[in-house]
Design an enzyme around this catalytic site. Structure first.
Site, short mmCIF file in Angstrom:
data_model
loop_
_atom_site.label_atom_id
_atom_site.label_comp_id
_atom_site.label_asym_id
_atom_site.label_seq_id
_atom_site.Cartn_x
_atom_site.Cartn_y
_atom_site.Cartn_z
N HIS A 226 0.84 -1.20 0.00
CA HIS A 226 0.00 0.00 0.00
C HIS A 226 0.86 1.24 0.00
CE1 HIS A 226 0.38 1.71 4.11
NE2 HIS A 226 0.57 0.47 4.50
N CYS A 227 0.34 2.30 -0.63
CA CYS A 227 0.96 3.61 -0.60
C CYS A 227 0.14 4.49 0.33
CB CYS A 227 1.03 4.20 -2.00
SG CYS A 227 2.08 3.24 -3.13
N MET A 228 0.25 5.79 0.16
CA MET A 228 -0.45 6.70 1.06
C MET A 228 -1.97 6.67 0.86
SD MET A 228 1.71 8.17 3.11
CE MET A 228 1.09 9.74 3.70
N GLU B 123 -0.38 8.84 -6.38
CA GLU B 123 0.77 9.02 -5.53
C GLU B 123 1.96 8.28 -6.08
OE1 GLU B 123 -0.76 5.17 -4.08
OE2 GLU B 123 -1.76 7.04 -4.36
N ARG C 106 -2.10 -1.79 -3.56
CA ARG C 106 -1.47 -2.15 -4.82
C ARG C 106 -1.29 -3.67 -4.84
NH1 ARG C 106 1.21 2.02 -7.55
NH2 ARG C 106 0.93 4.06 -6.58
#
Length: 637
Positions: free
Chosen positions: A25-27, A467, A31
């Site tokens: 995961h990003c912000m 992001e 994913r």
């Protein structure tokens, strides 16, 4: 919202745990690397409460959640029987062997990572070349004057020494020494070498033929050379004792690579580069309308998949060898068509909030930033996206018929870059403007005729925030916050340094304002303080990203450097935790700026508001240099 239930729904709709190879995961998004993307139910996922959107990009299946993504991620991993396999960073969970990276995706990533940072330099130089051409055409500047010579040198310099600029950027992307790469490029461009190989006369090195070639303004020769040099450098580094590395590694690398480039790599790259430029020129000379329709109509699809980065070497090569390019006008047409389709949605929609979002994102698309309109409106309603592709194709045909060229490389293909089409013949500019108008009008009319279904559209749709593609994990669960009515917000500088526009940040997620609006700071000191009175919403374990929410509702992101997540926390020292209350000037993070830059990473720091849909605009405080706690900009509600 029940995040536990949301995580269960997502797990089921991506095809179940057995379909997940890896999840990070990003912000703002989950994913997934799925074993089979076709097993995921995208349609149902898009309409699942709590899911802002779904995208497939770079081989990843991405589910956009927003700022609550760490909570959903933790619940998702907890629901997976193999969740215990999560990596030590807490940012990934794998249910099997990690797949090898798709070579095509890796190639596009390399090209984009190499060209994106240098675009400001060649764009600025290109615009100066355009201005000089205008001044000469109007008779305001003589080609014999010293002013002309100096201005021409400013415009031509970045292109003439393009191999050196590219060498630095390519080496940074490859993880090799940027300065050895620059020395390699300087070696093959040295005036003595240029004179030795001038006029098509071959030479020799230790009895081996050196084929005549000129390397100024070229792209492919130096990229191939730096790529090979990265392996040579690392191989030498592995076998040399630490006490001798500084002396031996650069010496051996240069002694091997400069002659090798002159004898084999350079001539091969020159042939490939000339072949690409010549092939594109032949295509547009002989099949102009077909090529223009094809590229104009599919450019937006290329952007979605990231394949448009593969066109950058062709664009740069054409510009440096031919003096013009055919692809930028078609990108211009495609971008304006996305804006036109969004305008069509605004004209036909019965929903006031959809109208407002369509008109605002349409305007940004016309300015050259298409992602908000493309993802937030056109792809959401499907038929407008088809209309945008059609508008790009129709305008592309017009561009092809009238042989529209770009004479300048632009950072954004939109109305602000219209000077790129100015040449001694003013007709090129006129045709470009007419072609852009055709793109907008055609896409808007087709959208209005085709219509679209609004029933499933959120009443207050917000453009999904993009992001950087690097994982960002939080040290603790993010603060749960409620969205309040926005108020004017003063943002104070979190660090001392030089204020930069976001367009200079070498990451499209920031430079194209996809994530939000604001400014960037090139720090001169190694610490970041709070720019607002509020709460630390999230803090990455790697220390490179800090999320905050002000007491009046502004959601902010301070992203220290680009790709610095790869340092895995090295050189960063957090001074707060997620959930901490902070005031303007409270220290959030200390970092070793010099060591980060020595490791090959830029420390330029975007300071942005991510919930810009609640604000009308931002107003700069007008500073070029700034110190901690000075006003940097104001967000106007």
């Amino acid at each position: 919202m029940d995040k536990q239930q949301l995580s269960k729904d997502i797990l089921k709709l991506v095809g179940g745990e057995e379909n997940i190879d890896q999840v990070t995961h990003c912000m703002t998004r989950l994913r997934f690397n799925l074993n089979d993307n076709k097993k995921a139910d995208k349609a149902t996922l898009k309409n699942t409460p709590g899911v802002m959107g779904v995208m497939e990009n770079g081989g990843q299946f991405q589910v956009i959640i927003g700022n609550d993504v760490p909570v959903v991620y933790n619940a998702l991993v907890g629901n997976m029987s193999k969740g215990a396999n999560a990596g030590s960073s807490g940012a990934s969970a794998s249910t099997g062997e990690k797949k090898k990276r798709n070579p095509i995706s890796a190639l596009f990533d390399f090209i984009s990572g190499m060209f994106t940072p240098i675009l400001p330099a060649i764009t600025g130089a290109g615009m100066i070349k355009g201005i000089v051409a205008i001044l000469v055409a109007l008779g305001w500047l003589s080609e014999e004057s010293s002013t002309y010579i100096i201005l021409s040198a400013i415009g031509d310099g970045a292109f003439y020494f393009l191999p050196i600029i590219l060498a630095i950027s390519a080496a940074r992307k490859l993880g090799s020494n940027m300065y050895i790469a620059a020395a390699l490029a300087a070696g093959i461009m040295h005036p003595s070498i240029t004179e030795l190989l001038a006029d098509g006369h071959n030479s020799s090195f230790m009895g081996i033929t050196v084929i005549a070639a000129t390397y100024s303004s070229t792209v492919i020769p130096i990229v191939l050379a730096v790529w090979i040099a990265s392996y040579v450098e690392k191989a030498v580094d592995r076998v040399v004792h630490a006490s001798l590395k500084l002396l031996v590694v650069p010496t051996v690398t240069l002694l091997i690579m400069v002659p090798l480039t002159l004898m084999t790599v350079g001539p091969l790259g020159t042939v490939l580069g000339n072949g690409l430029s010549g092939g594109i020129s032949w295509l547009f000379d002989n099949m102009s309308i077909f090529a223009s329709i094809l590229i104009g109509g599919t450019m937006s699809l290329l952007i979605i998949t990231g394949m448009h980065y593969a066109l950058l070497p062709i664009v740069v090569g054409s510009m440096t060898t031919l003096g013009y390019d055919f692809i930028i006008p078609l990108m211009f047409a495609a971008n304006l068509a996305q804006g036109g389709a969004a305008f069509g949605v605004g004209l036909r929609s019965k929903n006031a909030q959809t109208k407002s979002l369509a008109y605002s994102t349409g305007l940004t698309a016309v300015m050259g930033i298409t992602e908000p309109a493309m993802y937030g409106i056109n792809m959401k309603f499907k038929k407008p996206f088809i209309a945008a592709l059609s508008g790009g194709a129709i305008a592309g045909a017009f561009m092809g018929i009238f042989n529209v060229k770009s004479y300048v490389i632009t950072g954004l293909a939109g109305l602000p870059s219209i000077a790129a089409f100015i040449s001694p013949a003013i007709s090129t500019l006129i045709y470009a403007l007419v072609g852009g108008l055709i793109a907008i009008v055609a896409a808007a009319i087709i959208t209005y005729i085709l219509g679209f279904q609004e029933d499933n559209a959120p009443q207050a749709a917000a453009t999904p925030a993009a992001e950087p593609a690097t994982p960002a994990t939080t040290t603790s669960a993010p603060v749960v916050k409620e969205e309040a009515k926005a108020q004017d917000e003063q943002i104070f500088s979190p660090m001392t340094g030089e204020v930069k526009p976001l367009s200079e940040v070498p990451d499209p997620a920031f430079s194209e304002e996809i994530m939000g609006k604001g400014f960037a700071i090139q720090p001169t000191e190694g610490r970041a303080v709070s720019p607002i009175n509020g709460t630390v919403f999230s803090l990455s374990k790697s220390g490179h990203a800090i999320g905050l929410v002000s007491d009046t509702g502004a959601e902010m992101l301070i992203h220290i450097g680009i790709d610095t997540v790869k340092l895995k926390g090295q050189f960063f020292s957090p001074k707060v935790q997620a959930g901490a209350k902070v005031s303007v000037g409270d220290v959030l993070m200390e970092f070793d700026r010099e060591e980060i830059e020595k490791a090959g990473y830029t420390t330029i720091t975007p300071v942005i508001i991510t919930n810009m849909h609640q604000y009308e605009s931002i107003e700069s405080a007008g500073r070029t240099t700034i110190t901690e706690k000075e006003l940097i900009y104001t967000a106007k509600a």
